[in-house]
Design an enzyme around this catalytic site. Sequence first.
Site, PDB file in Angstrom:
ATOM      1  N   GLU A 231      -0.587 -11.366  -6.333  1.00  0.00           N
ATOM      2  CA  GLU A 231      -0.731 -12.376  -7.377  1.00  0.00           C
ATOM      3  C   GLU A 231      -1.471 -11.784  -8.560  1.00  0.00           C
ATOM      4  O   GLU A 231      -2.104 -10.732  -8.443  1.00  0.00           O
ATOM      5  CB  GLU A 231      -1.422 -13.635  -6.838  1.00  0.00           C
ATOM      6  CG  GLU A 231      -2.709 -13.375  -6.088  1.00  0.00           C
ATOM      7  CD  GLU A 231      -3.208 -14.610  -5.323  1.00  0.00           C
ATOM      8  OE1 GLU A 231      -2.385 -15.376  -4.816  1.00  0.00           O
ATOM      9  OE2 GLU A 231      -4.422 -14.773  -5.240  1.00  0.00           O
ATOM     10  N   HIS A 273      -5.634 -18.981  -6.523  1.00  0.00           N
ATOM     11  CA  HIS A 273      -6.831 -18.457  -5.844  1.00  0.00           C
ATOM     12  C   HIS A 273      -7.883 -17.996  -6.835  1.00  0.00           C
ATOM     13  O   HIS A 273      -7.591 -17.748  -7.995  1.00  0.00           O
ATOM     14  CB  HIS A 273      -6.433 -17.269  -4.952  1.00  0.00           C
ATOM     15  CG  HIS A 273      -5.655 -17.686  -3.751  1.00  0.00           C
ATOM     16  ND1 HIS A 273      -4.474 -17.085  -3.394  1.00  0.00           N
ATOM     17  CD2 HIS A 273      -5.882 -18.643  -2.828  1.00  0.00           C
ATOM     18  CE1 HIS A 273      -4.012 -17.659  -2.302  1.00  0.00           C
ATOM     19  NE2 HIS A 273      -4.849 -18.604  -1.938  1.00  0.00           N
ATOM     20  N   LEU A 293       4.772  -1.775  -9.842  1.00  0.00           N
ATOM     21  CA  LEU A 293       5.312  -1.605  -8.488  1.00  0.00           C
ATOM     22  C   LEU A 293       6.756  -1.101  -8.533  1.00  0.00           C
ATOM     23  O   LEU A 293       7.149  -0.215  -7.774  1.00  0.00           O
ATOM     24  CB  LEU A 293       5.223  -2.926  -7.719  1.00  0.00           C
ATOM     25  CG  LEU A 293       3.817  -3.279  -7.237  1.00  0.00           C
ATOM     26  CD1 LEU A 293       3.665  -4.768  -6.973  1.00  0.00           C
ATOM     27  CD2 LEU A 293       3.454  -2.482  -5.978  1.00  0.00           C
ATOM     28  N   ALA A 296       6.923   2.493  -9.385  1.00  0.00           N
ATOM     29  CA  ALA A 296       6.499   3.375  -8.291  1.00  0.00           C
ATOM     30  C   ALA A 296       7.579   3.481  -7.207  1.00  0.00           C
ATOM     31  O   ALA A 296       7.404   4.192  -6.227  1.00  0.00           O
ATOM     32  CB  ALA A 296       5.200   2.848  -7.688  1.00  0.00           C
ATOM     33  N   GLY A 297       8.671   2.718  -7.362  1.00  0.00           N
ATOM     34  CA  GLY A 297       9.758   2.828  -6.399  1.00  0.00           C
ATOM     35  C   GLY A 297       9.811   1.709  -5.386  1.00  0.00           C
ATOM     36  O   GLY A 297      10.627   1.742  -4.461  1.00  0.00           O
ATOM     37  N   ALA A 298       8.950   0.723  -5.535  1.00  0.00           N
ATOM     38  CA  ALA A 298       8.986  -0.403  -4.603  1.00  0.00           C
ATOM     39  C   ALA A 298      10.147  -1.322  -4.960  1.00  0.00           C
ATOM     40  O   ALA A 298      10.594  -1.358  -6.108  1.00  0.00           O
ATOM     41  CB  ALA A 298       7.672  -1.178  -4.657  1.00  0.00           C
ATOM     42  N   VAL A 300      11.205  -4.784  -5.802  1.00  0.00           N
ATOM     43  CA  VAL A 300      10.488  -5.972  -6.281  1.00  0.00           C
ATOM     44  C   VAL A 300      11.492  -7.035  -6.714  1.00  0.00           C
ATOM     45  O   VAL A 300      12.002  -6.992  -7.831  1.00  0.00           O
ATOM     46  CB  VAL A 300       9.539  -5.631  -7.462  1.00  0.00           C
ATOM     47  CG1 VAL A 300       8.702  -6.846  -7.839  1.00  0.00           C
ATOM     48  CG2 VAL A 300       8.649  -4.452  -7.118  1.00  0.00           C
ATOM     49  N   PRO A 301      11.822  -7.980  -5.847  1.00  0.00           N
ATOM     50  CA  PRO A 301      12.759  -9.040  -6.241  1.00  0.00           C
ATOM     51  C   PRO A 301      12.162  -9.884  -7.364  1.00  0.00           C
ATOM     52  O   PRO A 301      10.936  -9.973  -7.495  1.00  0.00           O
ATOM     53  CB  PRO A 301      12.924  -9.874  -4.974  1.00  0.00           C
ATOM     54  CG  PRO A 301      12.247  -9.144  -3.885  1.00  0.00           C
ATOM     55  CD  PRO A 301      11.301  -8.169  -4.488  1.00  0.00           C
TER      56      PRO A 301
END
Lengths: 608, 398
Positions: A231, A273, A293, A296-298, A300-301
């Site tokens: 988040e 939060h 992200l 970096a290759g993640a 991410v939908p």
Amino acid sequence: MSILATKDTHVVIQGGVAGVNAARRMAEFRYMIKQPLNVSAFVYPPDAGKTYEIVCGTELVAIPIYKTVADATANHPEINTSLVYIGANRAYEGTMDALNDPKIKTVSMITEGVPEKDAKLLGKHARKLGKTFNGPSSIGVVSAGECRLGVIGGAFDNLVACKLYRPGSFGVITKSGGLSNEIIWICSQFADGITTAIGIGGDAYPGTDYVSYLEMFENDPQTKAVVIVGEMGGDLEESAAEWYGAKKRRIKLLAVVSGFCQESLPKGMKFGHAGAKEGLKGEGSARAKSDALKKAGALVPDTFGALGPAIKATHEELLKSGVIKAIPDLAPSDVPRLPKTVAEAKKDGEVLVEPLIRSTISDDRGDEPLYQGYPASELINAGYDIPHIIGLLWDNRLVSRQEAEIIKRIIMLSADHGPCVSGALTTVIAACAGIGLSQAVAAGMIMIGPRFGGAVTDAGRWFKYAIDQKLTVEDFLAYMKQNVGPVPGIGHRVKSLKNPDKRVKELVGYVKSLGIKTPHLDFALEVEKITAVKKDNLILNVDGTMAAVLVDIGFPVDSLNGFFILARTIGMIGHWTDQKRQGSRLIRLFDYLVNYASPKRREVPPLQ
Amino acid sequence: MAKVLEGPGMGLLRKWGISTPNYVVVTSNDEFEELSKVNDWLKKSKLVVKAHEALGSRFKLGLVKVGLDLAAAKAAVKEMLGKKVESVTIREVIVSEAIDHKEEYYASVKSTRDGVDVMVTTYGGIEVEENWEKVKKLSVEIGESPSDAQLSALAKDAGFSGDTATKMAEFLKKLYICFDNEDAQYLEINPVVQNSNGHLVALDAVTLLDGDAKFRHKDWTFPFAAEFGRAYTKNEEEVMAVDAKVKGSVKLIEIPGGNIAMLPAGGGASVYYSDAVVARGGKLANYAEYSGDPPDWAVEVLTEKVCSLPNIKHIIVGGAIANFTDVKKTFGGIINAFRKAKGEGKLKGVKIWVRRGGPNELQGLAAMRALQDEGFDIHVFDRTTPLTDIVDMAMAAK
């Protein structure tokens, strides 16, 4: 394999009620995987020395409670993990104790609302000691098939639905407790389930960040991919991106970040939060994190909803490349089930229970008591009165209006007889000794017996015997003399023919005026005619009169003393409150009221 | 985070030895009249009068008046007190002493993951925004304190010299001590000025405290102010009062102009729901959230407020699969409020969308579904429907 919470994890829980609840949930998990409970001890000073009973399957296990963490680990050297459920204002000290205990390697803090400074100090201390400090505000940690720390995963049915009884291939790290459960569910439906899921808590500065856990997952061969639910706010997601992009990683990384809505909200409006806050200069936005992200290759939908299909695609890819094999589903008969409680099994028609007691008078399982099946409120509204309730509960019947009037008069006449009689006097003495209402009235009650007020039942029994056996008065008196003794219901301590008991006169007069059949009363009055001639105080007393009348209107013999007990309770309560109201002091008998007939003072002989 | 208004904020600075201008916070004209009789500085100094409320851009709203003498200040106080601005009635006004000065500096202390950053620059006042790269920073690890030498070096590095550098280092030390002892999360003094005696004085302060630490600060008797540049609304205050009383939490922020009402569960999921609405081009009417298994009556109060938001078309009763929040119980509270709202003629033409899982989910969802028979336009989905799909459905519905 899994991380953080494993089959070798042994737990001390710091805290009371919430901790006990967590232990129960943890016991359910252990039952599901057919393992004994891994909570060794509680630390909760107010209950130290006692035990908490935890349901484990079909058994209750007593878990000891200690005053300090040191006591717990000294007695249970297997403990290596602490769960902190202490209130925010005392949590810092308790958590420090756990961190400082050489046996404890991992501390997970569930407490919410911990001051930021305290959390930072705890995190620093843990890092210095090389220990893991998870939380605050963590929902817990769960490793499928191995260990559950806290209530993460929810109810038993959900644990099973999420296939937490055996490991899958996905690691999960979330800030949000609710979403951890959601992702566990998604992983079980779109893929083969999880290895370990960790709630790191939604505070601004969680004790352990994503990177530490990513490292652990990277070194856990069972974990093939990790899902991060991030988040806005802080820089933990950016650090995770940096870690992932730094070199070729074995694990695949999937992530979503919340907080895009901030872009179109009025400036400065923040929510979620405590940690979900953009930096004062705009850093830490959802977009910045997502971009980092992705870069970096993640995977991410764009939305949370697209996470399921992304997890599914990742899983299929892992299957196709042969990294993992498909895990067959359990046969329905092998799916774990929690033992049912008797109440649940009964509801489902699966057990027959032999009742312990049988009741024929009342039932309060619904929204109001039923007396012989009649709802109390409806009786009231239909105009029924206390005597009718007595009839229903003592003789299983609705008495007539006339009978109710007789009962009412009997109670009114017997409600009290002044403070000097055995019952009232005992209640007064007890009240003066500072005894409470129920005990003082009970003390008075104890006096009701063969000589005081307790002759109603016996009187009724013998008058009924005489009528049933069609005895004459003479035969009856002879029978009584030979077999029983004085006739119950006949005779009075102070009243006599010359000084008649007004209550008896009143009751007899009323009942006779009704023109109803009263064989027992008639018989009793005939008995009096003979006995009173023998001695003028052998008159029909109020017990005997009540008894005869009540038998005449059909009350069972065994209930008869109840009318006196009920009536006199009103008086005894009156005497207790009377003394209380006056603030009466302790009383004792005066010496001159005692005839001291014991031997005079004398020498004690030597002990033989 | 909890924002503190100038008055109590300055009070905390003074407590830790930081000079501020003289000031009084007044709630009535009579009170100011009495104060002006006993405070000489009110008669002698030029005065600044400001509305003491959580309002953004007070300058633009005409709620800051400078360079006043006492008579003009009295007139300004009279004008401001009781004035309605946006949804807020001005209840308090702060009157402070103007300090003649040449230079304006900037100093702040900010909480970071590892500890705090102490920041300072000679480019204070309005200049700081454009000169952010000139701000010099000293990072201090949690549990440690900055040394005098470090602070002195920081001041010099930021361009302070001679006596002023020494004074700024002292100022920063006090600011740090104040921050550390008061459980602050952000303290910003802008500007710091030098008065005619050469003393450094904090002219204006932004004070954010850690609301969670209130239990150990008995002298925090002041209320916390909203952080978003407006005062809390009555509904928000009422929900906050409930939140303070119960186990678990209920939260509400109203957003004027929106038509999608939010009633989701969970601090995490609630933001994903808001994201989904915004991503589909919807306009949020509020933010709300309940979590931690709050009592049903607390959720009922929250729901009543959400139902009374103006012009709403949809209510999103979303939520992830709860760990321990009882779905049946919390939904019971929501259903009570829905019935009440409907009885009061609200919810006409409003579509309600429900998605949830967790303890007692079957009973909770069934109870929601049963509302259809009472004439509610309600659409209920269980855990097999992905989290935010109800938002997609709502936005696609006519």
